[in-house]
Design a protein around this motif. Structure first.
Motif, PDB file in Angstrom:
ATOM      1  N   UNK A  29      46.410  47.341  47.095  1.00  0.00           N
ATOM      2  CA  UNK A  29      45.902  48.016  45.896  1.00  0.00           C
ATOM      3  C   UNK A  29      44.600  47.387  45.406  1.00  0.00           C
ATOM      4  N   UNK A  30      44.434  46.110  45.672  1.00  0.00           N
ATOM      5  CA  UNK A  30      43.236  45.430  45.184  1.00  0.00           C
ATOM      6  C   UNK A  30      41.970  46.021  45.796  1.00  0.00           C
ATOM      7  N   UNK A  86      39.242  48.643  43.632  1.00  0.00           N
ATOM      8  CA  UNK A  86      37.998  48.309  42.925  1.00  0.00           C
ATOM      9  C   UNK A  86      36.947  47.733  43.867  1.00  0.00           C
ATOM     10  N   UNK A  87      37.388  46.988  44.858  1.00  0.00           N
ATOM     11  CA  UNK A  87      36.421  46.452  45.825  1.00  0.00           C
ATOM     12  C   UNK A  87      35.718  47.596  46.552  1.00  0.00           C
ATOM     13  N   UNK A  91      33.294  49.304  44.350  1.00  0.00           N
ATOM     14  CA  UNK A  91      32.072  48.510  44.240  1.00  0.00           C
ATOM     15  C   UNK A  91      31.203  48.711  45.490  1.00  0.00           C
ATOM     16  N   UNK A 132      34.565  56.361  42.392  1.00  0.00           N
ATOM     17  CA  UNK A 132      33.523  56.534  41.382  1.00  0.00           C
ATOM     18  C   UNK A 132      32.687  55.266  41.365  1.00  0.00           C
ATOM     19  N   UNK A 158      31.313  51.923  39.775  1.00  0.00           N
ATOM     20  CA  UNK A 158      32.067  51.012  38.907  1.00  0.00           C
ATOM     21  C   UNK A 158      31.155  50.093  38.099  1.00  0.00           C
ATOM     22  N   UNK A 190      49.964  42.252  45.720  1.00  0.00           N
ATOM     23  CA  UNK A 190      49.312  43.447  46.243  1.00  0.00           C
ATOM     24  C   UNK A 190      47.967  43.686  45.563  1.00  0.00           C
ATOM     25  N   UNK A 191      47.880  43.366  44.289  1.00  0.00           N
ATOM     26  CA  UNK A 191      46.606  43.497  43.572  1.00  0.00           C
ATOM     27  C   UNK A 191      45.740  42.252  43.722  1.00  0.00           C
ATOM     28  N   UNK A 194      37.473  40.082  37.710  1.00  0.00           N
ATOM     29  CA  UNK A 194      37.286  41.458  38.188  1.00  0.00           C
ATOM     30  C   UNK A 194      38.557  41.952  38.862  1.00  0.00           C
TER      31      UNK A 194
END
Lengths: 158, 386
Positions: A104-105, A108-109, A112, A128, A130, B228-229, B352
């Protein structure tokens, strides 16, 4: 597990999809994967009992001038070993399968990397911008990026 | 606003009230967001349905700037400005990555001083985290106590390198200069004094009935989700994962000292709730003090500038170095070509990554609890937006 053993497991599982590997005399041993296969490889590295790469440390885009690349830094909380996976795509068609469903991380990566490099992550649920404004044009971390003169009527270079 | 009727509420006169979801913007100017962050919150009454963070208000093109330096050492002042309340840690992370790339071995004294600085910085950063978190929860006093003692740490830094916040002290291959003669004595004094405050505030804040009511069983982050995150630092350890880079992926000489990794146990509620994350920070400061005291007592002699390279031109390649910062795993990925300028630098900022989990752990919480959850993640927007 050493980088060599990890490489052997992946090689026996995916064969042709493992393009290249540099496992010695580098700071971080890396394995280069065929771009189309990256999601399958990612799923395998996470679910295989011997590997269990459950922690994606970092996902970085790089512009190699002429082609774009992504580097995945993986770590296993269970086995405490790590490996680096790399892929490359042509700059004109930067389509990369998203690994968001695996880690899931990566969400955002990858956003980016899309924002700053213009990758197209196939299967990303929410691609989208970020860090930059939504109406920004271009992808600034590309090496051929030209800073625009104006943004919404405001002068950009100072 | 959407027109969905969530659930019918009957008034005493038998009429049905119309209810609908509401979108509220929290930030970018809001004290509890600890900087310029906008949270788009979808609410059902007072219950949070969705949280969509909007970042980038403090984006300063750090990674782009790095590609236009004339030397690797020039990146360090920029790195300082990422996480501006823990600049020493940023420098440390960057030089760890750069030294890995350049295959530089630094003298033992440099390692020791870096550890002392990194741990002092961790305390300073946790003091802000807990102090401001207390304010979010309505406890004003701990903030004042903690800021008073943080100032003492900043004075130690100022004595060492002239700057209170942005140091440019840790260099690739060494340090900008050695510690001043009175540093050791003053640090010892600080350690002794600070223990009193720590104990006092611990009793005052963390075991306060109101504070527990506000934080226990709120914002629970389960272990699997945290991994996981890729959450790290107190976020991960608060969820009961016994993992600390200082011990598990050693990048400097932490294994020479005796200290413990603090893990959340769910003492006041469930493992991985806001209280756990906060107490991990609180107890980590004790461990940092233990490390500092041992390092000060056994500080070896040596020249801190011995391994500093005159000119840095790495072999083409890449390296990823990571350290355990106050907020978690701070990593730098450096790609080098045959040049004195970095080809590409990517900062893996812990805040982040930790922030990306906020939607998962806030669903179903009350709006006021969202403030508690935000505070417990301990974000620094300079690092989130880079």
């Amino acid at each position: 597990m050493t980088a060599q053993e990890i490489h052997d497991i992946l090689k026996s599982q995916f064969g042709e999809a493992i393009l290249e590997a540099k496992l010695e005399n580098v700071p971080d041993p890396f394995i280069k994967i065929q771009t189309e296969k990256i999601k399958e490889v990612a799923e395998f590295t996470k679910s295989d009992d011997r590997l269990q790469f459950d922690y994606l440390m970092c996902l970085s885009g790089v512009d190699y001038k002429g082609k774009l690349g992504i580097t995945y830094h993986l770590y296993s909380m269970t086995h405490r070993h790590k490996i680096v996976l790399k892929i490359e795509v042509p700059t004109e068609t930067p389509n990369v399968p998203s690994v968001e469903s695996v880690w899931k991380t990566a969400n955002w990566h990858e956003r980016e990397a899309y924002d700053l490099f213009g990758f197209n992550f196939v299967g990303h649920p929410d691609q989208r911008r970020i860090l930059l404004p939504e109406d920004w044009e271009g992808h600034p971390l590309r090496k051929d990026y030209q800073t625009p003169e104006f943004y919404n009527g405001m002068k950009v270079p100072y | 606003m959407t027109e969905t009727h969530l659930h019918a509420i009957k008034t005493s006169t038998g009429r049905t009230l119309r209810t609908e979801e509401m979108v509220v913007n929290m930030g970018p100017q809001h004290p509890s967001t600890h900087g310029v962050l906008r949270l788009e919150v979808v609410l059902d009454g007072e219950i949070v349905v969705d949280v969509i963070p909007h970042l980038g208000y403090l984006h300063r093109c750090f990674e782009k700037h790095c590609e236009h330096m004339t030397s690797y050492q020039q990146v360090i002042p920029y790195v300082d400005r990422m996480d501006y309340v823990a600049a020493m840690t940023n420098e440390h992370a960057f030089v760890v990555a750069a030294e890995k790339l350049l295959k530089i071995e630094v003298p033992e004294r440099v390692h020791y001083i870096r550890i002392i600085m990194a741990e002092l910085q961790r305390i300073a950063s946790h003091l802000i985290a807990i102090g401001t978190f207390g304010i979010d929860m309505g406890a004003f006093t701990p903030f004042l106590y903690y800021f008073r003692d943080r100032e003492k740490i900043l004075e130690l830094f100022e004595m060492t390198c002239g700057a209170r916040l942005l140091y440019n002290y840790i260099w690739i291959g060494g340090l900008s200069h050695d510690i001043p003669p009175q540093f050791v004595e003053r640090t010892k004094e600080f350690c002794t004094d600070f223990k009193k405050t720590l104990k006092e505030v611990n009793d005052l804040l963390n075991y306060n009935e109101i504070f527990i009511k506000r934080t226990a069983n709120v914002g629970i982050l389960p272990k699997d989700l945290a991994i996981n995150y890729a959450c790290s630092g107190p976020m991960l350890r608060g969820s009961g994962v016994d993992f600390d880079l200082r011990r598990d992926d050693p990048y400097t000489l932490y294994n020479k000292f005796e200290w413990d990794v603090i893990v959340g146990k769910g003492e006041m509620g469930t493992v991985g709730d806001v209280w756990d994350r906060n107490i991990v920070r609180q107890r980590e400061m004790w461990e940092s003090l233990r490390i500092i005291e041992q390092a000060i007592a056994t500080l070896p002699e040596g020249d801190v500038q011995k391994a500093v390279p005159k000119r840095i031109r790495p072999v083409p390649g890449d390296a990823y170095g990571r350290v355990e910062g106050p907020r978690g795993e701070l990593g730098f990925y450096i790609v080098a070509e045959d040049s004195v300028t970095p080809y590409r630098i990517k900062a893996r900022a812990p805040a982040f990554v930790n922030l990306s989990v906020i939607n998962e752990i806030s669903k179903g919480a009350m709006l006021a609890d969202l403030v508690a959850i935000m505070g417990s993640i301990d974000i620094v927007l300079g690092e989130v937006d880079r």
